[in-house]
Write an enzyme that holds these catalytic residues in place. Structure first.
Site, PDB file in Angstrom:
ATOM      1  N   GLY A  47      -2.553   8.481  -4.069  1.00  0.00           N
ATOM      2  CA  GLY A  47      -1.900   9.712  -4.517  1.00  0.00           C
ATOM      3  C   GLY A  47      -0.635  10.034  -3.736  1.00  0.00           C
ATOM      4  CG  ASP A  48       3.630  11.044  -2.705  1.00  0.00           C
ATOM      5  OD1 ASP A  48       3.507  10.823  -1.499  1.00  0.00           O
ATOM      6  OD2 ASP A  48       4.626  11.638  -3.172  1.00  0.00           O
TER       7      ASP A  48
ATOM      8  CE  LYS B 226       4.870   7.433  -2.126  1.00  0.00           C
ATOM      9  NZ  LYS B 226       4.209   7.955  -0.919  1.00  0.00           N
TER      10      LYS B 226
ATOM     11  CD  GLN C  92       3.353   4.786   2.282  1.00  0.00           C
ATOM     12  OE1 GLN C  92       3.915   5.664   1.659  1.00  0.00           O
ATOM     13  NE2 GLN C  92       2.258   5.024   2.996  1.00  0.00           N
TER      14      GLN C  92
ATOM     15  CG  ASN D 220      -4.024  16.426  -0.204  1.00  0.00           C
ATOM     16  OD1 ASN D 220      -3.580  15.697   0.685  1.00  0.00           O
ATOM     17  ND2 ASN D 220      -5.321  16.592  -0.387  1.00  0.00           N
TER      18      ASN D 220
ATOM     19  CE  LYS E 198      -3.804   2.342   0.383  1.00  0.00           C
ATOM     20  NZ  LYS E 198      -3.361   3.048  -0.846  1.00  0.00           N
TER      21      LYS E 198
ATOM     22  CE  LYS F 136       4.248   7.510   5.546  1.00  0.00           C
ATOM     23  NZ  LYS F 136       3.964   8.540   4.506  1.00  0.00           N
TER      24      LYS F 136
HETATM   25  P1  NDP Z   1       0.966  18.059  -3.955  1.00  0.00           P
HETATM   26  O1  NDP Z   1       1.394  17.675  -5.316  1.00  0.00           O
HETATM   27  O2  NDP Z   1      -0.468  18.291  -3.682  1.00  0.00           O
HETATM   28  O3  NDP Z   1       1.761  19.344  -3.463  1.00  0.00           O
HETATM   29  C1  NDP Z   1       3.140  19.369  -3.417  1.00  0.00           C
HETATM   30  C2  NDP Z   1       3.602  20.708  -2.908  1.00  0.00           C
HETATM   31  O4  NDP Z   1       4.994  20.637  -2.622  1.00  0.00           O
HETATM   32  C3  NDP Z   1       3.445  21.808  -3.936  1.00  0.00           C
HETATM   33  O5  NDP Z   1       3.256  23.029  -3.273  1.00  0.00           O
HETATM   34  C4  NDP Z   1       4.778  21.770  -4.648  1.00  0.00           C
HETATM   35  O6  NDP Z   1       5.127  22.972  -5.300  1.00  0.00           O
HETATM   36  C5  NDP Z   1       5.728  21.496  -3.518  1.00  0.00           C
HETATM   37  N1  NDP Z   1       6.907  20.767  -4.030  1.00  0.00           N
HETATM   38  C6  NDP Z   1       6.903  19.575  -4.656  1.00  0.00           C
HETATM   39  N2  NDP Z   1       8.148  19.232  -5.029  1.00  0.00           N
HETATM   40  C7  NDP Z   1       8.944  20.233  -4.627  1.00  0.00           C
HETATM   41  C8  NDP Z   1      10.325  20.465  -4.722  1.00  0.00           C
HETATM   42  N3  NDP Z   1      11.159  19.576  -5.312  1.00  0.00           N
HETATM   43  N4  NDP Z   1      10.814  21.609  -4.168  1.00  0.00           N
HETATM   44  C9  NDP Z   1       9.981  22.498  -3.571  1.00  0.00           C
HETATM   45  N5  NDP Z   1       8.648  22.326  -3.470  1.00  0.00           N
HETATM   46  C10 NDP Z   1       8.139  21.223  -3.994  1.00  0.00           C
HETATM   47  O7  NDP Z   1       1.543  16.890  -3.003  1.00  0.00           O
HETATM   48  P2  NDP Z   1       1.113  16.509  -1.521  1.00  0.00           P
HETATM   49  O8  NDP Z   1       0.675  17.696  -0.760  1.00  0.00           O
HETATM   50  O9  NDP Z   1       0.220  15.331  -1.612  1.00  0.00           O
HETATM   51  O10 NDP Z   1       2.500  15.975  -0.938  1.00  0.00           O
HETATM   52  C11 NDP Z   1       3.391  16.795  -0.218  1.00  0.00           C
HETATM   53  C12 NDP Z   1       4.303  15.923   0.635  1.00  0.00           C
HETATM   54  O11 NDP Z   1       3.514  15.146   1.544  1.00  0.00           O
HETATM   55  C13 NDP Z   1       5.141  14.902  -0.145  1.00  0.00           C
HETATM   56  O12 NDP Z   1       6.370  14.714   0.517  1.00  0.00           O
HETATM   57  C14 NDP Z   1       4.323  13.626  -0.031  1.00  0.00           C
HETATM   58  O13 NDP Z   1       5.119  12.475  -0.185  1.00  0.00           O
HETATM   59  C15 NDP Z   1       3.804  13.769   1.391  1.00  0.00           C
HETATM   60  N6  NDP Z   1       2.616  12.994   1.745  1.00  0.00           N
HETATM   61  C16 NDP Z   1       1.464  13.085   1.038  1.00  0.00           C
HETATM   62  C17 NDP Z   1       0.343  12.371   1.423  1.00  0.00           C
HETATM   63  C18 NDP Z   1      -0.961  12.493   0.737  1.00  0.00           C
HETATM   64  O14 NDP Z   1      -1.909  11.885   1.214  1.00  0.00           O
HETATM   65  N7  NDP Z   1      -1.092  13.260  -0.335  1.00  0.00           N
HETATM   66  C19 NDP Z   1       0.404  11.461   2.582  1.00  0.00           C
HETATM   67  C20 NDP Z   1       1.645  11.500   3.307  1.00  0.00           C
HETATM   68  C21 NDP Z   1       2.698  12.229   2.861  1.00  0.00           C
HETATM   69  P3  NDP Z   1       5.070  23.081  -6.905  1.00  0.00           P
HETATM   70  O15 NDP Z   1       3.619  23.189  -7.258  1.00  0.00           O
HETATM   71  O16 NDP Z   1       5.852  24.281  -7.234  1.00  0.00           O
HETATM   72  O17 NDP Z   1       5.693  21.811  -7.433  1.00  0.00           O
HETATM   73  O1  2IT Z   2       3.187   9.016   1.673  1.00  0.00           O
HETATM   74  C1  2IT Z   2       2.028   8.592   1.875  1.00  0.00           C
HETATM   75  O2  2IT Z   2       1.726   8.046   2.934  1.00  0.00           O
HETATM   76  C2  2IT Z   2       1.033   8.782   0.829  1.00  0.00           C
HETATM   77  N1  2IT Z   2       1.331   9.389  -0.192  1.00  0.00           N
HETATM   78  C3  2IT Z   2      -0.353   8.225   0.987  1.00  0.00           C
HETATM   79  C4  2IT Z   2      -0.383   6.775   0.572  1.00  0.00           C
HETATM   80  C5  2IT Z   2      -1.745   6.119   0.543  1.00  0.00           C
HETATM   81  O3  2IT Z   2      -1.767   4.938   0.175  1.00  0.00           O
HETATM   82  O4  2IT Z   2      -2.754   6.740   0.880  1.00  0.00           O
END
Ligand code: NDP
Ligand code: 2IT
Length: 448
Positions: free
Chosen positions: A167-168, A128, A113, A243, A92, A116
């Protein structure tokens, strides 16, 4: 620095086998360092090579993704899926679409992961995936054609009881919809093979909010237990504006905090009056625009080029919610000098290891990603449960379960921090050990 010969030997071998994979080795080193105290107490671990077996992914797939852009040109990308560990449940974990994606990044995310997902207490193994496809500036049709091509290979490796992606970075509701549609077409099966689905076709209420909300629930427990305080009246800085960042802002604000800064990869905004989240949501979720557009719409707000400057803003609580290695030792020192009492990780591995160690040594609250951002995947687990039951729970019910899971993860990681950590603030060691125990026990029970 490793304390035992076993850890030293295993890590040296890992470095040799995965040469140049910076992020993967960074994540592995942190984990090995923090669990070796537990491993040393359990001779079976070394006898049965649990550490070596835990660090080696069960399967790693790399594939070609060819698609046609709006101009009719062929485009070639690289797709990945790591199926890291299935000791406690089906693989997952999310899919990341970003030009920086490579084997090292996918493997570091997969390894994180595993622990986690174990921390959530739900039956999920770790995986992943993703691609070096850059979604920025692409039309909806280009995104759809890429997702269809990607799934045309991925479908053979996944399934609702085998491996369940989500998603990620770069993958939200739109992308999950296209991926789900293609999986259904190829397999002729309507199943919960992905999470983060739309509410009309099997998605869970509160999955969109879950990572950000969960982060604040975890942070709330840490603030209470370690500093006897709360979000009320605190100034908060959140990096990113995707997100995780958006819903971390929403919950931190509802708990009484004032979020004054957010960012994207180009720069950051500072709004001393507290960020107007409706404006951010409109720009990022509806228009898919850039964070700098905020200052054209909100009087008195400032925009600064360069995303890393965000850590120079004075705050009580910093929440890195963008990407890996976005906060280094110097930046951590600046935060502390400016009075910051907590760094709460929403992104995966956003804090460099030296910076994390500095924070812990100085008794600053440091909530490690694999614990504090587990609310997203936990709610994905709840989406899987609802799909299996063929019913859906209310927002309040899912949110309550999410809250309880996060409190539980805090308690589990705090308990191990007190037993194995360098001090009570060492939730990093606590989370790694709490997550590892269950996976290791399941691996031992199942044999090779
Ligand atoms: P989104 O794509 O929704 O947003 C990503 C954000 O981070 C954007 O503001 C983006 O800016 C910025 N960003 C991405 N890459 C870079 C970079 N190389 N340098 C600077 N800024 C960057 O992703 P999420 O919000 O889903 O994910 C954000 C983090 O949270 C990641 O590390 C992800 O692995 C983690 N995460 C996400 C989960 C989820 O459920 N979505 C769960 C657990 C962890 P820009 O638009 O300019 O690229
Ligand atoms: O990093 C993470 O935990 C995620 N991007 C969410 C993974 C998931 O299966 O919901």
């Amino acid at each position: 620095m490793f304390k035992t010969e076993y850890a030293k030997r295993v890590y040296a071998e890992l470095e040799k086998k995965n040469a140049g994979e910076k992020e993967f080795l960074q994540a592995a080193k942190e984990i090995v360092e923090s669990i070796e105290g537990y491993i040393a107490k359990n001779p079976k671990m070394e006898q049965q090579k649990i550490l070596e077996r835990f660090l080696e992914p069960e399967r790693f797939v790399q594939f070609k993704v060819v698609w046609v852009d709006d101009k009719g040109e062929f485009q070639v990308n690289r797709g990945f899926r790591v199926q890291y560990n299935s000791a406690i449940g089906p693989y997952k974990g999310g899919l990341r679409l970003h030009p920086s994606v490579n084997a090292s990044i996918i493997k570091f995310l997969g390894l994180e992961q595993v622990l986690k997902n174990s921390l959530t207490t739900l039956p999920m193994g770790g995986g992943k995936g993703g691609s070096d496809f850059d979604p920025k500036g692409k039309s909806d049709n280009e995104i759809m054609r890429f997702c269809q091509s990607f799934m045309t290979e991925l479908y053979r490796h996944i399934g609702p009881d085998t491996d369940v992606p989500a998603g990620d970075i770069g993958v939200g509701g739109r992308e999950i919809g296209f991926l789900f549609g293609q999986y259904k077409r190829i397999r002729d099966e309507f199943t919960g093979v992905l999470t983060g689905k739309g509410l009309t076709y099997g998605g869970s209420l509160a999955r969109t909010q879950a990572t950000g909300y969960g982060l604040c629930y975890y942070a709330q427990e840490a603030l209470k237990a370690l500093k006897n305080t709360s979000f009320a009246g605190k100034t908060v800085v959140i990096s990113g504006s995707g997100n995780v960042a958006i819903y971390a802002n929403e919950k931190a604000t509802s708990l009484g905090g004032k979020v004054v800064a957010m960012s994207d990869s180009n720069g950051y905004i500072y709004d001393k009056n507290g960020i107007n989240l409706d404006v951010v949501k409109q720009i990022k979720e509806v228009e898919r625009g850039r964070i700098k557009e905020y200052v054209e719409r909100v009087k008195g707000a400032e925009y600064h080029e360069g995303c890393r400057g965000i850590w120079s803003i004075k705050c009580d609580i910093a929440m890195p919610c963008a990407t890996q290695n976005e906060l280094n030792l110097e930046e951590a020192k600046t935060l502390v000098k400016n009075g910051c009492i907590a760094v709460c990780e929403g992104a995966n591995m956003p804090t460099e290891l030296e910076a994390a160690k500095y924070l812990i040594e100085n008794k600053i609250i440091f909530t490690p990603a694999k614990a504090s951002n587990a609310g997203g995947v936990a709610t994905s687990g709840l989406e899987m449960s609802q799909n299996s039951l063929r019913l859906s729970w209310s927002f309040e019910e899912v949110d309550q379960r999410l809250h309880d899971i996060m409190v539980n993860i805090f308690n589990a990681s705090y308990k191990e921090a007190k037993e194995y950590g360098s001090n009570d603030f060492d939730l990093l060691t606590g989370a790694n050990i709490a997550g590892f125990k269950k996976v290791a026990e399941a691996m031992l029970a199942q044999g090779i």
